[in-house]
Design an enzyme around this catalytic site. Structure first.
Site, PDB file in Angstrom:
ATOM      1  N   ASN A 208       0.841  -1.199   0.000  1.00 55.69           N
ATOM      2  CA  ASN A 208       0.000   0.000   0.000  1.00 55.69           C
ATOM      3  C   ASN A 208       0.874   1.247   0.000  1.00 55.69           C
ATOM      4  OD1 ASN A 208       0.423   0.904   2.878  1.00 55.69           O
ATOM      5  ND2 ASN A 208      -0.347  -1.171   3.243  1.00 55.69           N
ATOM      6  N   ASP A 274      -4.863  -6.027   5.284  1.00 52.27           N
ATOM      7  CA  ASP A 274      -5.936  -6.838   5.868  1.00 52.27           C
ATOM      8  C   ASP A 274      -5.888  -8.277   5.359  1.00 52.27           C
ATOM      9  OD1 ASP A 274      -6.971  -4.794   7.408  1.00 52.27           O
ATOM     10  OD2 ASP A 274      -8.104  -3.977   5.720  1.00 52.27           O
ATOM     11  N   LYS A 284       9.388 -17.651  -9.043  1.00 53.52           N
ATOM     12  CA  LYS A 284       8.702 -16.527  -9.694  1.00 53.52           C
ATOM     13  C   LYS A 284       7.525 -17.047 -10.537  1.00 53.52           C
ATOM     14  CE  LYS A 284       9.495 -12.692 -12.771  1.00 53.52           C
ATOM     15  NZ  LYS A 284      10.383 -12.076 -13.742  1.00 53.52           N
ATOM     16  N   PRO A 301      -4.232 -11.427  10.737  1.00 51.77           N
ATOM     17  CA  PRO A 301      -4.715 -11.149  12.095  1.00 51.77           C
ATOM     18  C   PRO A 301      -4.821  -9.638  12.294  1.00 51.77           C
ATOM     19  CG  PRO A 301      -2.421 -11.853  12.123  1.00 51.77           C
ATOM     20  CD  PRO A 301      -2.912 -12.038  10.720  1.00 51.77           C
ATOM     21  N   ILE A 303      -3.795  -7.027  14.390  1.00 52.33           N
ATOM     22  CA  ILE A 303      -2.787  -6.877  15.461  1.00 52.33           C
ATOM     23  C   ILE A 303      -3.326  -5.965  16.560  1.00 52.33           C
ATOM     24  CG2 ILE A 303      -0.384  -6.261  15.951  1.00 52.33           C
ATOM     25  CD1 ILE A 303       0.158  -6.516  12.913  1.00 52.33           C
ATOM     26  N   PHE A 320      -4.790   3.835  14.413  1.00 51.36           N
ATOM     27  CA  PHE A 320      -4.939   4.838  13.358  1.00 51.36           C
ATOM     28  C   PHE A 320      -6.028   4.376  12.418  1.00 51.36           C
ATOM     29  CE2 PHE A 320      -1.787   8.294  12.900  1.00 51.36           C
ATOM     30  CZ  PHE A 320      -1.172   8.160  14.136  1.00 51.36           C
ATOM     31  N   LYS A 334     -14.777   2.108  14.424  1.00 48.22           N
ATOM     32  CA  LYS A 334     -13.498   1.403  14.560  1.00 48.22           C
ATOM     33  C   LYS A 334     -12.984   1.447  15.996  1.00 48.22           C
ATOM     34  CE  LYS A 334     -11.565   0.740  10.897  1.00 48.22           C
ATOM     35  NZ  LYS A 334     -11.051   0.945   9.582  1.00 48.22           N
ATOM     36  N   LYS A 338     -12.280  -2.076  17.691  1.00 52.88           N
ATOM     37  CA  LYS A 338     -10.907  -2.471  18.041  1.00 52.88           C
ATOM     38  C   LYS A 338     -10.702  -2.477  19.557  1.00 52.88           C
ATOM     39  CE  LYS A 338      -9.058  -1.935  13.716  1.00 52.88           C
ATOM     40  NZ  LYS A 338      -8.183  -2.791  12.940  1.00 52.88           N
TER      41      LYS A 338
HETATM   42  O1  C5P Z   1      -9.121  -2.033  10.306  1.00 52.00           O
HETATM   43  P1  C5P Z   1      -8.224  -0.974   9.821  1.00 52.00           P
HETATM   44  O2  C5P Z   1      -7.103  -1.496   8.961  1.00 52.00           O
HETATM   45  O3  C5P Z   1      -8.872   0.165   9.201  1.00 52.00           O
HETATM   46  O4  C5P Z   1      -7.563  -0.406  11.170  1.00 52.00           O
HETATM   47  C1  C5P Z   1      -6.461   0.436  11.186  1.00 52.00           C
HETATM   48  C2  C5P Z   1      -5.717   0.285  12.489  1.00 52.00           C
HETATM   49  O5  C5P Z   1      -5.590  -1.082  12.822  1.00 52.00           O
HETATM   50  C3  C5P Z   1      -4.309   0.810  12.400  1.00 52.00           C
HETATM   51  O6  C5P Z   1      -3.934   1.278  13.683  1.00 52.00           O
HETATM   52  C4  C5P Z   1      -3.529  -0.396  11.988  1.00 52.00           C
HETATM   53  O7  C5P Z   1      -2.168  -0.278  12.372  1.00 52.00           O
HETATM   54  C5  C5P Z   1      -4.253  -1.526  12.697  1.00 52.00           C
HETATM   55  N1  C5P Z   1      -4.309  -2.819  12.006  1.00 52.00           N
HETATM   56  C6  C5P Z   1      -3.774  -3.929  12.601  1.00 52.00           C
HETATM   57  N2  C5P Z   1      -3.851  -5.156  11.993  1.00 52.00           N
HETATM   58  C7  C5P Z   1      -4.436  -5.290  10.822  1.00 52.00           C
HETATM   59  C8  C5P Z   1      -5.022  -4.189  10.184  1.00 52.00           C
HETATM   60  C9  C5P Z   1      -4.928  -2.958  10.808  1.00 52.00           C
HETATM   61  O8  C5P Z   1      -3.220  -3.793  13.690  1.00 52.00           O
HETATM   62  N3  C5P Z   1      -4.479  -6.483  10.263  1.00 52.00           N
END
Ligand code: C5P
Length: 398
Positions: A208, A274, A284, A301, A303, A320, A334, A338
């Site tokens: 990304n 994600d 390759k 996962p 995190i 974030f 969110k 979270k």
């Molecule tokens: O769900 P989303 O990706 O929008 O959430 C963003 C927040 O979750 C950020 O703080 C990002 O570092 C964290 N995140 C994470 N693990 C993931 C996806 C996002 O810790 N697989």
């Protein structure tokens, strides 16, 4: 944070002297007062006019200037909050270690009882010379702070240790020393930065556009405020604090799990993918074998959410969220989903902030306080404001 701090910068005669122009600018940009003293040899490398202009003050070189009532090496010592010598030549280091005061810079170093920060720079042979090393040890034992030179390509055409540490590192080290008793001293802060890369084969990945600038700015700001910082990032970084480089979300998860154990605060500024490819091909992937290619993705996962589920007592967890639509609504959802203490939301559709930009504008949501907006500013300033808001409750006992 450096507003009205008095920074005395001593420049000795080495090719790295030109880099100090940038250091002077960094202090000035942070509203510090700067005075520059040159050894007579340094004049061969940088001009008085350049330094006068950057420091907005006259440069000090002469040891015996009769215009001041106090000798300069005394009046400058009274004035300075910190004395930085960068680049410090082997010659000047030798003099400092032996109490020799034969020019204004060495006389100042002899007389100044405050914090001294020495950034040596020289050819590898000189740096490794055992007398130079003995002198460095003597300076360390005398309580001076040394910013070790780095390894790399040197101006003399060779490769090895001896290159002046980055001016950013010298600046950060000085800022840290000036703020030893700061708000975040004693805090362990873990920060993630950058976009993860999910490998498809040895050549390709799904990634990304995250630049990691916001996370880096947060780590620098936390370090400058006295915190013990660990930055887990998806790029190589040399910083005066601990950095761990990871590639994928799974690697990041592993590093975060290890490092979060003792952290007082975790800030997940990284853009974690994600999904990842269900399989990573060992060889390759060849286009001649596939007219169409379907990649199966599996969920990574979360995190942040897992961290919140296993939150340690008194730990602060910050997430974030980068959104393109309904920023506040999505951010509210969110935050609840979270389970983090704070959520920093930014709008990724705007071209003048967020992804890859040096600027940002954010909203900070928390469980029990009204939403706070931090207006568009540099990521450095936004980082300082975020830290202030996160730790405000703590410091006021809330
Ligand atoms: O769900 P989303 O990706 O929008 O959430 C963003 C927040 O979750 C950020 O703080 C990002 O570092 C964290 N995140 C994470 N693990 C993931 C996806 C996002 O810790 N697989």
């Amino acid at each position: 944070m450096l507003r009205n701090k008095n920074i005395l910068i001593g420049i000795t005669g080495g090719i790295a002297a030109y880099k100090i122009c940038e250091l002077v600018r960094m202090f000035k940009k942070n509203d510090a007062n700067v005075k520059v003293v040159l050894t007579p040899n340094a004049k061969e490398f940088v001009t008085e006019l350049t330094m006068d202009t950057l420091a907005q003050d006259r440069v000090y070189i002469e040891q015996f200037n009769t215009t001041d009532k106090k000798p300069e090496h005394i009046s400058l010592c009274d004035w300075a909050d910190i004395f930085i010598i960068a680049p410090a030549s082997a010659n000047t280091i030798g003099k400092l270690a032996n109490g020799i005061a034969d020019n204004l810079l060495t006389s100042l170093a002899c007389a100044f009882t405050g914090t001294k920060l020495i950034a040596p720079a020289m050819n590898t042979g000189m740096w490794e010379n055992r007398f130079v090393q003995k002198n460095i040890s003597a300076l360390k034992n005398a309580g001076m702070h040394i910013v070790e030179p780095e390894s790399g390509f040197l101006a003399c055409g060779t490769c090895g240790k001896g290159r002046l540490a980055s001016v950013e590192k010298v600046f950060n080290e000085a800022a840290l020393l000036l703020y030893e008793n700061q708000a975040l001293k004693g805090k362990k802060i873990l920060i993630t930065a950058g976009g993860t890369r999910e490998n498809l084969d040895p050549v390709r990945y799904i990634g990304n556009y995250s630049s990691g600038k916001m996370g880096k700015a947060l780590a620098d700001a936390a370090y400058n405020a006295g915190a013990e910082v660990t930055l887990i990032c998806t790029f190589e970084e040399t910083k005066p604090y601990k950095t761990i480089t990871v590639n994928s979300a799974l690697e990041m998860e592993n590093a975060v799990k290890n490092e979060a154990q003792n952290a007082n605060c975790v800030i997940m500024a990284a853009a974690v993918a994600d999904y990842r490819p269900a399989e990573c091909s060992v060889s390759k992937i060849k286009k001649d074998k596939n007219e169409e290619l379907t990649i199966k993705l599996v969920k990574n996962p979360d995190i942040l959410a897992n961290l919140c589920k296993n939150k340690k007592q008194n730990q602060i967890i910050v997430g974030f969220c980068a959104e393109s639509d309904d920023l506040i609504e999505n951010a509210r959802e969110k935050l609840a989903q979270k389970g983090c203490d704070f959520l920093v939301a930014n709008d990724i559709t705007r071209k003048d902030i967020a992804f890859s930009s040096d600027y940002n504008e954010v909203y900070i949501l928390s469980k029990d306080a009204p939403i706070k907006k931090i207006d568009r500013s540099t990521k450095e300033n936004i980082a300082k404001s975020i830290l202030e808001i996160i730790f405000k409750g703590e410091n006021s006992g809330n």
